[in-house]
Design a protein around this motif. Sequence first.
Motif, short mmCIF file in Angstrom:
data_model
loop_
_atom_site.label_atom_id
_atom_site.label_comp_id
_atom_site.label_asym_id
_atom_site.label_seq_id
_atom_site.Cartn_x
_atom_site.Cartn_y
_atom_site.Cartn_z
N PRO A 146 0.77 -1.24 0.00
CA PRO A 146 0.00 0.00 0.00
C PRO A 146 0.80 1.30 0.00
O PRO A 146 0.21 2.37 -0.09
N VAL A 147 2.13 1.24 0.12
CA VAL A 147 2.92 2.46 0.31
C VAL A 147 3.28 3.06 -1.05
O VAL A 147 4.22 2.61 -1.72
N ALA A 148 2.55 4.09 -1.44
CA ALA A 148 2.72 4.68 -2.77
C ALA A 148 4.11 5.25 -2.98
O ALA A 148 4.69 5.14 -4.06
N ASP A 149 4.68 5.89 -1.96
CA ASP A 149 5.99 6.51 -2.11
C ASP A 149 7.05 5.49 -2.48
O ASP A 149 7.87 5.71 -3.37
N VAL A 150 7.02 4.34 -1.80
CA VAL A 150 7.99 3.29 -2.08
C VAL A 150 7.78 2.72 -3.48
O VAL A 150 8.72 2.58 -4.27
N MET A 151 6.53 2.41 -3.81
CA MET A 151 6.24 1.73 -5.07
C MET A 151 6.39 2.66 -6.28
O MET A 151 6.87 2.24 -7.33
N MET A 152 5.98 3.92 -6.13
CA MET A 152 6.00 4.82 -7.28
C MET A 152 7.31 5.59 -7.39
O MET A 152 8.00 5.53 -8.41
N ASN A 153 7.69 6.31 -6.34
CA ASN A 153 8.92 7.10 -6.41
C ASN A 153 10.16 6.25 -6.21
O ASN A 153 11.21 6.52 -6.80
N PHE A 196 6.82 2.37 -10.37
CA PHE A 196 5.50 1.91 -10.83
C PHE A 196 4.57 3.11 -11.04
O PHE A 196 4.59 4.08 -10.29
N GLY A 197 3.77 3.01 -12.09
CA GLY A 197 2.80 4.06 -12.37
C GLY A 197 3.37 5.28 -13.06
O GLY A 197 2.65 6.25 -13.32
N HIS A 198 4.65 5.24 -13.39
CA HIS A 198 5.30 6.36 -14.10
C HIS A 198 5.72 5.90 -15.49
O HIS A 198 5.98 4.71 -15.72
#
Length: 357
Positions: free
Chosen positions: A175-182, A186-188
């Motif tokens: 669930p941790v967006a900062d870890v997964m995206m930045n 992911f999602g970029h």
Amino acid sequence: MTSPLRTVVWSTGGVGSIAIDAIRRRPDMVLVGVWVHSEEKVGKDAGELAGGDRLGIAATNDADALIALQPDCVVYAASGPERDAGAVPDYLRLLEAGINVVSTTSTSLVYPPAYYSPDWRDQMAQAAKSGDASFYASGIFPGFGSDQLALLLATQSKKIDCIKVTEVALNDHYPVADVMMNGMGFGHPLDFEPLLKTPGFIEMAWKAPIHLMAAGLGVEVSEVRGSLDRRLTDRDIEVAFGTIKAGTCGAVCTRAAGVVNGREAIVIEHIIRMARDVAPDWLASEFDATYRVDIEGDPDIHCAMNLGEAEGHGAGHAAMAATAMRVVNAIPYVVEAPAGLLSSLDMPNTLPRYAFD
């Protein structure tokens, strides 16, 4: 039986909650305290925070109060972007107070001699000596899948040209967006540069398990080479931290290779997808997670360890349970070990006690 080991669990996230439930079931351990980060959890029952029955233990964010309980061991399972920067000061306080620590947070400490911060490592070693306490970090990957499993299989080898360990996981539950995206991208779009692409980051992240395997096999690693590969999703994917839009990164593969005698001989690959159909040409798994060991040599050895149910979407429970139990099962052995910073090379098989009860 000797007195139960007094144990504190540091955080009530996925791994911490599993640890709380495991400890409460064991007659050789007793849960005496639980640390939480968020104010809204302070004062709540630890058992309920872990998704179970009340235990009569109120969660706290008062580290001094937990240290005053004089536990035999702390299960440190805090997570978040700070990782070691937030954890090492806690480790120092606990070790200096004579409290043993088992951790799933600081995966780079699975092999302390190769830790990326020699200064922090030396401070911890001094704290452990001063407090006559021990520290042990493990998990599943880094951890069992990238050290003891590989080394156990290598006991069948006469000659090894290359040993490769791989994790293949579906991480749509994280669930941790900062870890997964930045952190991972992911999602970029692919022109975004996540933390993983920082020069030297992959090498730093996987240096410890590579050097652990090398030490176990009696060879020296001259350098570690890292690389990153990402793949796009062609459709929107709903995940725990939001929506992965079509045309953005939906799968990530990191690779770190330890060079021995001029060739890439100890290799770690980490494949994470947000959906099973992304990057179909990469190694795949129908399970929660698969951990492979492939040894090229005499003989060739190929082994896959699957966690969770086939085609399961268990929100990563199997991998989190394995991660938690790697350190919970190690508690009696760590408490009995000589003071210092330990790795799996220093430990016997941390066989579970009372697992059938």
